[in-house]
Design an enzyme around this catalytic site. Structure first.
Site, PDB file in Angstrom:
ATOM      1  CE1 TYR A   1      -3.211  -2.791   0.072  1.00  0.00           C
ATOM      2  CE2 TYR A   1      -3.686  -2.344   2.365  1.00  0.00           C
ATOM      3  CZ  TYR A   1      -3.928  -3.056   1.218  1.00  0.00           C
ATOM      4  OH  TYR A   1      -4.887  -4.038   1.206  1.00  0.00           O
TER       5      TYR A   1
ATOM      6  CE  LYS B   1       1.850 -17.927  -2.760  1.00  0.00           C
ATOM      7  NZ  LYS B   1       1.264 -19.261  -2.552  1.00  0.00           N
TER       8      LYS B   1
ATOM      9  CG  ASP C   1      -1.516 -20.231  -0.917  1.00  0.00           C
ATOM     10  OD1 ASP C   1      -0.740 -20.120   0.054  1.00  0.00           O
ATOM     11  OD2 ASP C   1      -1.207 -20.836  -1.968  1.00  0.00           O
TER      12      ASP C   1
ATOM     13  CG  ASP D   1      -7.051  -4.873   3.834  1.00  0.00           C
ATOM     14  OD1 ASP D   1      -8.092  -4.966   4.514  1.00  0.00           O
ATOM     15  OD2 ASP D   1      -6.908  -4.031   2.931  1.00  0.00           O
TER      16      ASP D   1
ATOM     17  CG  ASP E   1     -12.106  -7.521   6.173  1.00  0.00           C
ATOM     18  OD1 ASP E   1     -11.991  -7.013   7.311  1.00  0.00           O
ATOM     19  OD2 ASP E   1     -12.324  -6.844   5.157  1.00  0.00           O
TER      20      ASP E   1
END
Length: 362
Positions: free
Chosen positions: A143, A194, A226, A250, A254
């Site tokens: 970001y 990752k 993943d 992020d 959620d």
């Protein structure tokens, strides 16, 4: 002598002012009970600030936040401002607040409340007992990495670019927050990356692994993002504390939030090294029900409890609020978003009054 704290309130947009009013009333009641004095000061952010000043985070608002012990934020955004350029949207105010206060660690709890277990879309046996804390790095990663933007190639084709980048020091400081949090919880930390594909994740894993030597009492594991997303749905009880970067955090926070069945019940904390932290519910501004006294104020109230616990070091007062929320749920009080057959449907203000009644009685 009463403890005194200056708290900046950022009601924001949509249902923000309604749920903030409930949280302030709750804090006043708890303050009296535990000899805590709050000095509340209010500032504008998001859409409200855009309407008033043309920018999502006025300098005056950031200065007011800096001049406080903690910041309690409600919600920002709404359809009204969706067509503005990205740097002028309400969300830019939130990013500016985090950057301006140096808030690099976001703490997102996802805890199944026994009274709401059937609100989860997963089977009871899968989610019963789930208590996860996601520690998300907040001011680095994709970001904020540079270069970023939409560029034109030599052939005239447009190319979008974002850069995922972390320094060793950025990884280490979020790692310390996570290890310390895990130490106070179940002493298990899962670092999500990752690293089988991304070099930035290879560095992440190396630094977190090295840092683990300083926390021999915390069990460290690693998981690819993943697989972590899959495991959160398959067997969420295996997790206690999760630490990960900005983008992965992020998404995973959620996903973890929805295990509980209602995003309207979940608080969060954003912390830095020295500046005041920001405490806010994870839900949005819900402009479709704004001003109708239908909002669920409990995530805002629980954010105030997190503020007491992590921002002001008043854990006893925080416990009192959290127990009060459990008690109103136990007696069957519900707002529309968590309503189920046989329960008592309450409006936003009425839920606040019910909670205050319980808090004053204890």
């Amino acid at each position: 002598m009463a403890q005194q704290y200056r708290v900046t309130l950022l009601p924001g947009d949509g249902i923000g002012p309604e749920i903030m009013a409930v949280a302030v009333d709750v804090l006043k009641v708890v303050g009296k009970k535990f000899d805590i004095q709050f000095e509340f000061q209010e500032a504008i952010i998001g859409g409200a600030a855009i309407d008033a000043t043309g920018e999502p985070l006025p300098t005056a608002s950031l200065d007011i936040c800096r001049n406080s012990h903690a910041v309690l934020l409600a919600a920002i955004g709404g359809y009204k401002w969706d067509t503005l350029p990205s740097h002028l949207r309400p969300e830019a105010g939130l990013l500016g607040l985090r950057a301006g206060l140096g808030l690099f660690a976001n703490l997102r709890p996802a805890k199944i409340l026994p009274q709401l277990i059937d609100a989860s879309s997963l089977k009871r046996e899968v989610v019963e007992g789930v208590d996860i804390l996601v520690v998300r790095e907040l001011t680095g990663g994709i970001y904020f990495g540079k270069p970023k933007g939409i560029f034109e190639t030599e052939t005239g084709e447009k190319r979008g670019v974002n850069t995922m980048a972390y320094t060793e020091s950025e990884i280490e400081r979020i790692g310390r927050v996570a290890f310390e949090a895990a130490r106070k919880r179940g002493k298990k930390l899962c670092s999500v990356d990752k690293s089988n594909v991304l070099e930035v994740s290879q560095l992440w894993r190396d630094r977190i692994t090295k840092l683990a030597q300083e926390y021999p009492d915390v069990e460290l594991s690693h998981m690819y993002v993943d697989n972590a997303a899959m495991q959160l749905l398959r067997a969420p009880k295996q997790f206690d504390t999760i630490v990960t970067g900005n983008l992965f955090g992020d998404i995973l926070s959620d996903a973890a939030a929805m295990l509980t069945g209602s995003i309207g019940m979940l608080p969060s904390a954003s912390l830095g090294a020295s500046n005041p932290g920001v405490f806010e519910p994870v839900h949005g501004s819900a402009p479709d029900i704004a001003g109708q006294d239908k909002a669920n104020p409990l995530a805002q109230v629980l954010s105030a409890a997190m503020m007491l616990r992590y921002g002001l070091n008043e854990p006893t007062a925080a416990d009192h609020i959290e127990q009060g929320v459990l008690q109103v749920l136990q007696r069957g009080d519900r707002t529309g978003d968590i309503m189920s057959p046989g329960m008592n449907l309450l409006a936003c203000r009425a839920m606040g009054e019910a909670l205050i009644q319980v808090l004053e009685a204890e």
